[in-house]
Write a protein that holds these residues in place. Structure first.
Motif, PDB file in Angstrom:
ATOM      1  N   LEU A 102     -11.145  12.549   0.187  1.00  0.00           N
ATOM      2  CA  LEU A 102      -9.762  12.228   0.299  1.00  0.00           C
ATOM      3  C   LEU A 102      -9.418  11.298  -1.014  1.00  0.00           C
ATOM      4  CD1 LEU A 102     -10.066  10.431   3.779  1.00  0.00           C
ATOM      5  CD2 LEU A 102     -10.008  13.194   3.222  1.00  0.00           C
ATOM      6  N   TYR A 103      -7.914  11.327  -1.250  1.00  0.00           N
ATOM      7  CA  TYR A 103      -7.621  10.450  -2.315  1.00  0.00           C
ATOM      8  C   TYR A 103      -6.700   9.337  -1.505  1.00  0.00           C
ATOM      9  CZ  TYR A 103      -4.584   8.545  -5.603  1.00  0.00           C
ATOM     10  OH  TYR A 103      -3.927   7.425  -6.437  1.00  0.00           O
ATOM     11  N   GLY A 104      -6.652   8.157  -2.029  1.00  0.00           N
ATOM     12  CA  GLY A 104      -6.033   7.083  -1.611  1.00  0.00           C
ATOM     13  C   GLY A 104      -5.473   6.390  -2.586  1.00  0.00           C
ATOM     14  N   GLY A 105      -4.141   5.854  -2.564  1.00  0.00           N
ATOM     15  CA  GLY A 105      -3.636   5.081  -3.313  1.00  0.00           C
ATOM     16  C   GLY A 105      -2.199   5.426  -3.750  1.00  0.00           C
ATOM     17  N   SER A 106      -1.364   4.588  -3.101  1.00  0.00           N
ATOM     18  CA  SER A 106       0.160   4.923  -3.302  1.00  0.00           C
ATOM     19  C   SER A 106       0.523   6.376  -2.832  1.00  0.00           C
ATOM     20  CB  SER A 106       0.721   4.738  -4.547  1.00  0.00           C
ATOM     21  OG  SER A 106       0.494   3.250  -5.081  1.00  0.00           O
ATOM     22  N   VAL A 107      -0.092   6.718  -1.877  1.00  0.00           N
ATOM     23  CA  VAL A 107       0.271   8.216  -1.331  1.00  0.00           C
ATOM     24  C   VAL A 107       1.454   8.093  -0.448  1.00  0.00           C
ATOM     25  CG1 VAL A 107      -0.353  10.088   0.360  1.00  0.00           C
ATOM     26  CG2 VAL A 107      -2.215   9.232  -1.101  1.00  0.00           C
ATOM     27  N   ASN A 108       2.520   8.960  -0.822  1.00  0.00           N
ATOM     28  CA  ASN A 108       3.867   8.878   0.055  1.00  0.00           C
ATOM     29  C   ASN A 108       4.378  10.339   0.549  1.00  0.00           C
ATOM     30  OD1 ASN A 108       5.120   9.786  -1.977  1.00  0.00           O
ATOM     31  ND2 ASN A 108       5.567   7.798  -2.959  1.00  0.00           N
ATOM     32  N   GLY A 109       5.443  10.046   1.097  1.00  0.00           N
ATOM     33  CA  GLY A 109       5.787  11.497   1.707  1.00  0.00           C
ATOM     34  C   GLY A 109       6.149  12.400   0.388  1.00  0.00           C
ATOM     35  N   LYS A 110       6.495  11.945  -0.670  1.00  0.00           N
ATOM     36  CA  LYS A 110       7.033  12.877  -1.915  1.00  0.00           C
ATOM     37  C   LYS A 110       5.845  13.271  -2.676  1.00  0.00           C
ATOM     38  CE  LYS A 110      11.455  10.982  -2.164  1.00  0.00           C
ATOM     39  NZ  LYS A 110      11.677   9.695  -1.380  1.00  0.00           N
ATOM     40  N   CYS A 134       2.683  13.825  -1.702  1.00  0.00           N
ATOM     41  CA  CYS A 134       1.500  14.109  -1.260  1.00  0.00           C
ATOM     42  C   CYS A 134       1.055  15.830  -1.237  1.00  0.00           C
ATOM     43  CB  CYS A 134       1.563  13.917   0.345  1.00  0.00           C
ATOM     44  SG  CYS A 134       2.826  14.342   1.096  1.00  0.00           S
ATOM     45  N   LYS A 135       2.324  16.679  -1.368  1.00  0.00           N
ATOM     46  CA  LYS A 135       2.140  18.093  -1.303  1.00  0.00           C
ATOM     47  C   LYS A 135       1.500  18.681  -2.694  1.00  0.00           C
ATOM     48  CE  LYS A 135       5.342  20.042   1.991  1.00  0.00           C
ATOM     49  NZ  LYS A 135       4.367  21.173   2.413  1.00  0.00           N
ATOM     50  N   ASP A 136       1.961  17.743  -3.835  1.00  0.00           N
ATOM     51  CA  ASP A 136       1.281  18.373  -5.092  1.00  0.00           C
ATOM     52  C   ASP A 136      -0.142  17.995  -5.238  1.00  0.00           C
ATOM     53  OD1 ASP A 136       3.587  19.397  -6.023  1.00  0.00           O
ATOM     54  OD2 ASP A 136       4.053  17.767  -6.916  1.00  0.00           O
ATOM     55  N   PHE A 191       4.315   9.141   7.380  1.00  0.00           N
ATOM     56  CA  PHE A 191       3.081   9.310   7.767  1.00  0.00           C
ATOM     57  C   PHE A 191       2.839  10.854   8.242  1.00  0.00           C
ATOM     58  CE2 PHE A 191      -1.150   8.562  10.150  1.00  0.00           C
ATOM     59  CZ  PHE A 191      -1.596   8.763   8.982  1.00  0.00           C
ATOM     60  N   VAL A 192       3.979  11.184   9.205  1.00  0.00           N
ATOM     61  CA  VAL A 192       3.847  12.440   9.689  1.00  0.00           C
ATOM     62  C   VAL A 192       4.032  13.615   8.608  1.00  0.00           C
ATOM     63  CG1 VAL A 192       5.238  14.147  11.243  1.00  0.00           C
ATOM     64  CG2 VAL A 192       4.614  11.650  11.879  1.00  0.00           C
ATOM     65  N   ASP A 193       4.818  13.272   7.768  1.00  0.00           N
ATOM     66  CA  ASP A 193       4.817  14.371   6.429  1.00  0.00           C
ATOM     67  C   ASP A 193       3.857  14.518   5.711  1.00  0.00           C
ATOM     68  OD1 ASP A 193       7.710  14.559   7.074  1.00  0.00           O
ATOM     69  OD2 ASP A 193       8.314  12.816   5.796  1.00  0.00           O
ATOM     70  N   ILE A 194       3.204  13.323   5.501  1.00  0.00           N
ATOM     71  CA  ILE A 194       1.767  13.372   4.930  1.00  0.00           C
ATOM     72  C   ILE A 194       0.591  14.076   5.688  1.00  0.00           C
ATOM     73  CG2 ILE A 194      -0.112  11.790   3.674  1.00  0.00           C
ATOM     74  CD1 ILE A 194       2.057   9.734   3.484  1.00  0.00           C
TER      75      ILE A 194
END
Ligand code: G3P
Length: 251
Positions: free
Chosen positions: A210-218, A220-222, A243-246
């Motif tokens: 997994l990746y972690g660090g400032s992941v947000n709804g914008k 995450c897709k890329d 969080f649901v979008d992520i």
């Protein structure tokens, strides 16, 4: 073999009974991609509340943010693997950089805790990652490999079935400064290569990174499109509706 996408929510030391209940009730109501494994990690005090509030049918699991490696006894302030299982908690985060840096957890201690959790039947989101100084010195992969090596010294190939790796560059945590897709993919690829060399093809192909660090709804897709990024460990945004979008970013 296809790896099931995984999204963890690390609430850290945030929330109240009321807010945690409301976050979980929103998750219960949301339409979550059924092909994603979702695990939320509230503060220890609210684990039981979270367990009782999560709709079992949603498949969402609950994780501790830490667990101790001793079975029981005079360890004030700690929680054991058996106590987690007794409370129907089957996951824990271990080795988060905040525990490594603020609370002095060494690579070896994190490895001992990880081994104890896995042996006791609790799955682990095992965190690793470099500081800004280490990245700028060109030592990112060496640091992550050092953290992995301490873990590898204690684990068998079979233990990896109960481990998800979270690569979290410290400079990207809570800073709004997300790693670029290339920076993240590069380290994930190096971790998978390391797993292949040390433990063989099955472990390398099946272990989620997994990746972690400032992941947000914008963003995450890329990130989710990269071949070695198998999901996210989310801090701040796991407390918000995005969080649901992520969770649904891999659709
Ligand atoms: O464990 C998750 C984490 O450290 C990332 O936090 O707030 O940058 O998403 P955040």
């Amino acid at each position: 073999m296809a790896r099931k996408f995984f999204v963890g929510g690390n609430f850290k030391m945030n929330g109240t009974k009321e807010s945690i209940k409301s976050i979980i009730e929103n998750l219960n109501k949301a339409s979550l991609d059924p092909n994603v494994e979702v695990v939320i990690a509230p503060p220890a005090l609210y684990l039981q509340l979270a367990r009782d509030t999560v709709d079992k049918a949603s498949g969402v699991e609950v994780a501790a943010q830490n667990v101790y490696h001793k079975p029981n006894g005079a360890y004030t302030g700690e929680i054991s693997v058996a106590q987690l299982k007794d409370s129907d908690i089957h996951w824990t985060i271990l080795g988060h950089s905040e525990r490594r840096t603020l609370l002095g957890e060494t690579d070896e201690l994190v490895a001992s805790k990880t081994k104890a959790a896995v042996e006791g039947g609790v799955s682990v989101i095992w965190c690793c990652g470099e500081s800004l100084e280490e990245r700028e010195a060109g030592n990112t992969v060496a640091v992550v490999e050092r953290q992995l090596a301490a873990l590898a010294a204690k684990l068998s190939a079979a233990d990896w079935k109960k481990i998800v790796i979270a690569y979290e560059p410290i400079w990207a945590i809570g800073t709004g400064k997300v790693a670029t897709v290339q920076q993240a993919q590069e380290v994930h690829e190096a971790i998978r290569k390391w797993l292949r060399t040390q433990f063989g093809d099955a472990v390398a192909d099946e272990t989620r990174i997994l990746y972690g660090g400032s992941v947000n709804g914008k963003n995450c897709k890329d990130l989710a499109k990269e071949k070695d990024i198998d999901g996210f460990l989310v801090g701040g945004a796991s407390l918000k509706p995005e969080f649901v979008d992520i969770i649904n970013s891999n659709q």
